[in-house]
Enzyme design. Structure first.
Site, PDB file in Angstrom:
ATOM      1  N   GLY A  72      22.923 -57.734   5.574  1.00  0.00           N
ATOM      2  CA  GLY A  72      22.589 -58.708   6.464  1.00  0.00           C
ATOM      3  C   GLY A  72      21.546 -59.513   5.584  1.00  0.00           C
ATOM      4  N   GLY A  73      21.440 -60.935   5.874  1.00  0.00           N
ATOM      5  CA  GLY A  73      20.405 -61.867   5.415  1.00  0.00           C
ATOM      6  C   GLY A  73      20.929 -62.625   4.216  1.00  0.00           C
ATOM      7  CB  CYS A 124      14.527 -64.679   3.637  1.00  0.00           C
ATOM      8  SG  CYS A 124      13.820 -63.112   2.752  1.00  0.00           S
ATOM      9  CB  THR A 132      15.483 -61.033  -1.098  1.00  0.00           C
ATOM     10  OG1 THR A 132      14.186 -60.795  -1.245  1.00  0.00           O
ATOM     11  CG2 THR A 132      16.465 -59.777  -1.775  1.00  0.00           C
ATOM     12  CE1 TYR A 133      13.607 -61.068  -9.752  1.00  0.00           C
ATOM     13  CE2 TYR A 133      11.439 -60.528  -8.769  1.00  0.00           C
ATOM     14  CZ  TYR A 133      12.262 -60.519  -9.958  1.00  0.00           C
ATOM     15  OH  TYR A 133      11.786 -60.028 -11.150  1.00  0.00           O
ATOM     16  CG  HIS A 134      15.715 -56.199  -5.242  1.00  0.00           C
ATOM     17  ND1 HIS A 134      14.847 -56.100  -3.677  1.00  0.00           N
ATOM     18  CD2 HIS A 134      16.676 -56.256  -4.634  1.00  0.00           C
ATOM     19  CE1 HIS A 134      15.616 -56.115  -2.887  1.00  0.00           C
ATOM     20  NE2 HIS A 134      16.789 -56.033  -3.211  1.00  0.00           N
ATOM     21  N   GLY A 148      18.015 -51.828   3.135  1.00  0.00           N
ATOM     22  CA  GLY A 148      16.474 -51.320   3.678  1.00  0.00           C
ATOM     23  C   GLY A 148      15.457 -52.238   3.846  1.00  0.00           C
ATOM     24  N   GLY A 156      16.791 -56.032   5.140  1.00  0.00           N
ATOM     25  CA  GLY A 156      18.056 -56.235   5.225  1.00  0.00           C
ATOM     26  C   GLY A 156      19.024 -54.950   5.309  1.00  0.00           C
TER      27      GLY A 156
END
Length: 209
Positions: free
Chosen positions: A68-69, A169, A72-74, A151, A140
């Site tokens: 979901g969501g 997000c 984002t950045y990792h 997670g 998420g």
């Protein structure tokens, strides 16, 4: 019982596929697991993620995934905790699980002297920095066959610049922060080791009503 696995740094896509495979293959009596890792730089877009939230191309790959969501950045210096839980067995609803994750993060950050909070309208954990709301952890999840994967991502000590090239997000102008900028010095491994048992305590205590 919840098995906690410290994976070190892993590539995103193989780890995502491993979560799917684990979820598809798990037996009804399989222990729930938390996988602790960090990834090389990558953007991920959730199921409803819109590419217009990727504001500019900076060379970092973007992958559409099944959580979901939005986007984002990792990257290195960020703790990612993947939560592989059987919701049916624990009689836990997805909303209750999200609230439990947020509560665990808020409790743990509070133990470090950081006042944080969750927002029902925008899952994640936030702090106030100089009078400005900033996100320190993103959430998420995906539910398949009554079990979760994906997670949370907690910013520990990383280069935050890539967040400036997205609407984090899906929220234009959303500020982000991290432990290091709040005066807390931890490695990703140390953060994971300390946070994991707090997550376990909250996720195993809460049940849907």
């Amino acid at each position: 019982m919840v098995a906690i696995r410290a994976l070190g740094r892993t590539e995103y896509a193989p780890t995502w596929r491993a979560m799917q495979a684990f979820t598809d293959a798990r037996a009804a009596d399989a222990a729930d697991e938390i996988w602790l890792t960090e990834h090389p730089p990558v953007y991920t877009l959730g199921l409803a993620g819109r590419r217009e939230h990727l504001l500019r191309d900076n060379g970092i790959p973007a992958i559409r995934v099944d959580r979901g969501g939005q986007v984002t950045y990792h990257g290195p210096g960020q703790l990612v905790a993947y939560l592989l839980f059987d919701l049916r067995r624990r009689k836990l609803g997805i909303r209750a699980m999200v609230r439990a994750i947020e509560a665990a993060l808020v409790e743990w950050l509070g133990s470090l002297g950081i006042s944080a909070y969750g927002k029902p309208s925008a899952p994640g954990v936030y702090v106030m920095v100089g009078g400005v709301e900033a996100k320190i952890a993103a959430l998420g999840l995906r539910v398949r066959n009554g079990c979760t994967y994906h997670g949370l991502a907690l910013n520990v000590a990383m280069d935050l610049a890539p967040f400036a090239d997205i609407d984090p997000c899906g929220y234009p102008g959303l500020a982000v922060t991290q432990l290091a900028d709040l005066g807390v010095v931890r490695t990703v491994g140390e953060a994971g080791t300390a946070l994991a048992p707090v997550l376990v305590a909250h996720l195993t205590a809460r049940q849907s009503t």
